[in-house]
Structure formats: C-alpha cells, structure tokens
Design an enzyme around this catalytic site. Structure first.
Site, short mmCIF file in Angstrom:
data_model
loop_
_atom_site.label_atom_id
_atom_site.label_comp_id
_atom_site.label_asym_id
_atom_site.label_seq_id
_atom_site.Cartn_x
_atom_site.Cartn_y
_atom_site.Cartn_z
N ASP A 184 0.82 -1.21 0.00
CA ASP A 184 0.00 0.00 0.00
C ASP A 184 0.86 1.27 0.00
OD1 ASP A 184 -2.00 -1.85 0.17
OD2 ASP A 184 -2.53 -1.43 2.24
N ASP B 157 -0.25 -4.38 -3.84
CA ASP B 157 -1.25 -3.31 -3.96
C ASP B 157 -0.62 -1.94 -3.77
OD1 ASP B 157 -3.10 -5.40 -4.17
OD2 ASP B 157 -3.57 -5.36 -2.04
#
Length: 335
Positions: free
Chosen positions: A166, A187
């Site tokens: 992230d 991600d």
C-alpha cells in the site's frame, strides 16, 4: 491491502474531506516563498512547520522549498490549505521518511487532502517494511502507506514513493504523476483516484515477499460503470524483482490501463487477477495497448482482459482524461 482495513480508513478520512470549493487563482500568482533547511539556514527546520505557516483557505500559490536531507517526520496538508507547491532538491537528495504501519488511514508518511497541491523532486518513504541497504526487512508485512493523495487537481513531478504494501494511496480526485518512481510489492498503487501516470518507473520489490508469492501493482476502486475514475499508465517502465500481477480489483468496476509501456518479465504471464470478483470479470476494465518488453505477451493473458476499441483507448490515454478545465497547463510547475 485488507478490504476491511481500507473501509475503516475511508470512514476515518471522510471526517476530514469537505467539499472542494476553492478554485485556483491565475497561473504565476503566489503569495509567499519559504525555505526549509534542517541546518537552520532557512525559514523553518521541518516541512510540517512550513505547511502550518500557510494561511487557512489560502488562495494563491505558496512555494515551500525543501533543502536536501533526510527528514524524519510525518507531513499532512489539510483540506483547508490548497495551492501549496512543495519543491525538493531532487528525489535522491530530499527524502521524507517515517515508519508508521497497520492502519492505512494513520500510517501515511505524507498526506494531502487539499486541492491544487503540486510536489516536485522529493521522495516520500514508509520505512516500516522497506529494505535497508539492500537487505530484506524482517518486520511482519502489513499496510504501511508512504503517501495519501486526496485532493483534486494535484500533480507530482519527479517524486519518489517508496514502500512495500500500500505504498501510494491514490485516494480521490484528479491527479497527474510525471516521471515519478513508485516502489512496492503488494497493492502498491491503490485507491479511487482519476489519475494519469506518465513516463513513470514502477519498481516491483518482489524479493521482499515470501518465496514464490506474486505481488500486485495496482488495486483500483471504481465502484460502478459510470464512475470517471481509473488509473492510466502511459509510457511507463515496469521492472524489478520477483513476480507481480499488473493489478487486481479493489472494487467491482476497477479500471486500469497500461498504454505504450515497457513491461519486463517481472509481470506474470496471466497479467491480471480477478481476486474477490471471480464470476464478474466482465465488469472489470483491465487493458493493455501498445505495450512491449518481455512481460508484454498478451497471448498468455487471462481471457477476460478487456479489448478496448482504438477510440476508447485514445480517450482514456490522453491528458483530457483528467484535464477538464485545463488545470494541468495552469499549474506553476517549478523549473
């Protein structure tokens, strides 16, 4: 990126995100210019103190020049302080670093909720999982955000974003990333932003994952077919270590396009993963057009990858995708 953790983070952020009401003043008009220097030879010794000095509801471009150095601090530009231009000495020379983790809402090293934010020549890093001097970081892998971008009409030039999971939360609004470097493994570009990434370097740090585990570059959050948002990568380079999917959907109408980009063999042959939306792949807009390199063989891609028309591709892979009103041309881009 755990979905439940993201949802909690979104709720937390909504408490701060008020309607964007302030429009940009004419190009070239700025109120003040200040300098940040850790040695004490500037107006401030920390970046946050310089941001704090910007007037509430500022309506003119306010330049904050940050001298070279490693700045160990968390930085936040609140929604009521638009028109800030943050300029470093170079993304290898000016680095902002912190090591918060677990909560995506609380962990960002840098966050901006303000419209009309411009950043150039700085790196924002979350060091919690990030490798140090080439050695694997042994901290348990968890969301650790380097930057959260939540304001509209914001641009980033030669900016670095460094993390593992992230890394870059492209949260909301129209954003332009030019010649940026984004590092991560899972991600590491995620959110519901309406963004163009042009001539950026996407570095997969798959060596930080468990052996044999593939990472994910994007997790885009478009929620319905009428949402304008999506991530468009134009003339980018994707390389690194280990293996990674180009993306997986965070929400059911996720939209990610790679256009005329160099995809090396770090990209898994399948290219894309349906994740929690198996059976609804027809709703996803994952596409590649004009890409090249050892990882760009579309013959081995998942069969549900979108085949968009030439006109659809040209509409998406164009600055007009984010540039309604011509705001990009009006930005006070630092030389």
């Amino acid at each position: 990126m755990g979905t439940h953790r993201i949802f909690i983070g979104l709720i937390a952020l909504c408490c701060f995100c008020l309607p964007h009401l302030i429009e940009a003043k004419p190009f070239g008009v700025y109120q003040q210019q200040v300098f940040v220097d850790q040695s004490g030879h500037g107006n401030f010794t920390t970046i946050q103190k310089a941001i704090d000095s910007v007037p509430i509801n500022n309506r003119h471009w306010f330049f904050i020049n940050v001298k070279a150095g490693l700045y160990r601090e968390k930085i936040k530009i609140p929604y009521e302080k638009p028109f800030i231009v943050l300029v470093g000495a170079g993304k290898r020379l000016t680095r902002v670093e912190w090591d918060d983790h677990y909560s995506v809402a609380q962990s960002p090293t840098f966050s901006t909720l303000a419209d009309n934010t411009v950043v150039k020549s700085i790196t924002f890093a979350n060091s919690y999982n990030f490798p140090s001097k080439g050695k694997m970081n042994k901290n348990p892998r968890t969301p650790a955000v380097a930057a959260l971008i939540g304001g509209d009409k914001s641009a980033f030039y030669s900016v670095g974003f460094a993390g593992i999971q992230d890394t870059l939360w492209d949260f909301d609004g129209r954003h332009y990333f030019h010649r940026c470097t984004i590092q991560g493994a899972v991600d590491f570009i995620f959110g519901t932003g309406q963004s163009i990434y042009q001539s950026c370097v996407i570095q997969v740090l798959g060596g930080q994952l468990e052996p044999g585990l593939a990472g994910y570059i994007t997790a885009q959050g478009r929620t319905n077919p009428y949402d304008a948002n999506g991530f468009i990568f134009i003339n980018c380079l994707v390389y690194g270590t280990g293996m990674a999917f180009l993306g997986r959907p965070w929400r059911g109408y996720s939209r990610v396009i790679f256009y005329n980009s160099n995809l090396t063999d770090v990209v898994v042959p399948e290219g894309w993963d349906a994740w929690n939306f198996v059976g609804h792949e027809n709703q996803l807009v994952f596409a590649e057009h004009g890409c090249f390199g050892s990882g760009a063989n579309i013959g081995r891609r998942v069969k549900w990858v979108k085949k968009l028309s030439e006109s659809a591709i040209q509409n998406l892979a164009d600055l007009s995708f984010i540039n309604r009103g011509g705001w990009v041309e009006d930005l006070p881009i630092p030389a």
